[in-house]
Design an enzyme around this catalytic site. Sequence first.
Site, mmCIF file in Angstrom:
data_model
loop_
_atom_site.group_PDB
_atom_site.id
_atom_site.type_symbol
_atom_site.label_atom_id
_atom_site.label_comp_id
_atom_site.label_asym_id
_atom_site.label_seq_id
_atom_site.Cartn_x
_atom_site.Cartn_y
_atom_site.Cartn_z
ATOM 1 C CG HIS A 189 -11.929 0.206 7.970
ATOM 2 N ND1 HIS A 189 -11.220 1.211 7.217
ATOM 3 C CD2 HIS A 189 -12.431 0.371 8.969
ATOM 4 C CE1 HIS A 189 -11.194 1.836 8.765
ATOM 5 N NE2 HIS A 189 -12.003 1.123 9.417
ATOM 6 C CB CYS A 190 -7.586 -2.846 10.737
ATOM 7 S SG CYS A 190 -7.559 -4.044 13.054
ATOM 8 N N PRO A 191 -11.176 -2.617 12.253
ATOM 9 C CG PRO A 191 -12.754 -3.626 13.385
ATOM 10 C CD PRO A 191 -11.539 -4.048 12.464
ATOM 11 N N GLY A 194 -8.774 1.519 13.684
ATOM 12 C CA GLY A 194 -9.630 3.250 13.175
ATOM 13 C C GLY A 194 -8.625 3.179 11.841
ATOM 14 C CD GLN A 195 -6.459 4.692 7.965
ATOM 15 O OE1 GLN A 195 -7.273 4.888 7.346
ATOM 16 N NE2 GLN A 195 -5.431 6.071 7.907
#
Length: 424
Positions: A189-191, A194-195
Amino acid sequence: MEGRMQAKAQFSDSNRRIMEVDAPPRRVYQTWKGSNIFLLGGRLIFGPDVRSLVLTVCLIVIPVIFFAAAVCPQLGHEYHSQVGGWVASVAIVFSAYILAILLLTSGRDPGIVPRNAHPPEPEDIGESSNLSDWPGGQHGSTSLPLTRDVLVNGVLVKVKYCHTCMLYRPPRCSHCSICNNCVERFDHHCPWVGQCIGKRNYRFFFMFVSSTTMLCVYVFAFCWVNLKKIMDVHECKLGRAFLKSPISGLLILYTFFAVWFVGGLTSFHLYLISINQTTYENFRYHYDRKTNPYNRGLGQNFIEILFSRVPSSKNNFRAKVKEDSATFTSSLSMGHVISPAKMSVDLEMGMKRQAVAREELEDLHSQIGSAMGLERCGTEPPHFVARKGCSEIASDIEAFAGEFGMENGFGERKKIERHTNDGS
């Protein structure tokens, strides 16, 4: 008066329930159980941390604006040509391309596996279930096994049961605790976007980080060219060139540190693509003692991940939810599932309630009759008159009858009473 208000409250509750039934059907994204945020009527799906996307866009756009507005005109002035305009145009177009790739990465379904409406039946699990990981499974428990064995390219792979989504995850699938979804080929999950990064957007994520790396190198290189030209024209050292073009110096520092981040990500994911492995698998499993069942060789791995067709989404977020599905979903959100036996019991209890309601209606009707008789004879007790008039009781019973669908019977009784009163 109090009974009248209660009857009206019950009648309004009934009206509200009828309005809810007659309301237009909701769509899938409106009843979604995950933590996602939907925009444009379910056409775009983001993670719950979508606000970080604003920061990512600013970190890309703002340096490019300074580069195109300050460095490129100075570069064109030093070279006495239109080279500054061309350099700025390339930077702007390339930035727009990166933003489009960023939207494809963060605003689409990453590969979410639809949830089951109910857990799988134990008899449907098959013989491949790992009974040793089954809590109480060897003692005849009806619980589901925690893992199953699945054969992938001749290698036995364990898949886990997800209690949230009520399904056995496909191979390489994992449940994201941030988005609260099971995602196929879950990478991480890549902050920054945001996805979740999964099967359907990993390619765009790699294109995003690699393109951002190239943009950093591009800005870094032409800022150095600008400083070098200033040093040659004005015959000064690097320090004085920084003073003549401070934006160039700041952008050199910025892109130098940024390229270590996005360039490091690009290199790491190039390595993962070459061995057909995800970030999640690399950090958790490493395939130290087992053969990687997904590694097909360098060429095939790049073709599969970067050049194969992107699979279609398994979710139609704009589809309308059926009435029975909406009812079932609401029962799930309350923490229980309505079984057929439970529905039959509820139906029986409803019929009993209607019978009790009819009996109460008969009692109230007899009270009205006696009250009317007492009023005609002048012998009605004072406390009964003070508490409620006959007309108010009649309106209460009328509302009560309307609540249980007995208006016709009540109307007929009212006609009979009126005819009797006229005759007397």
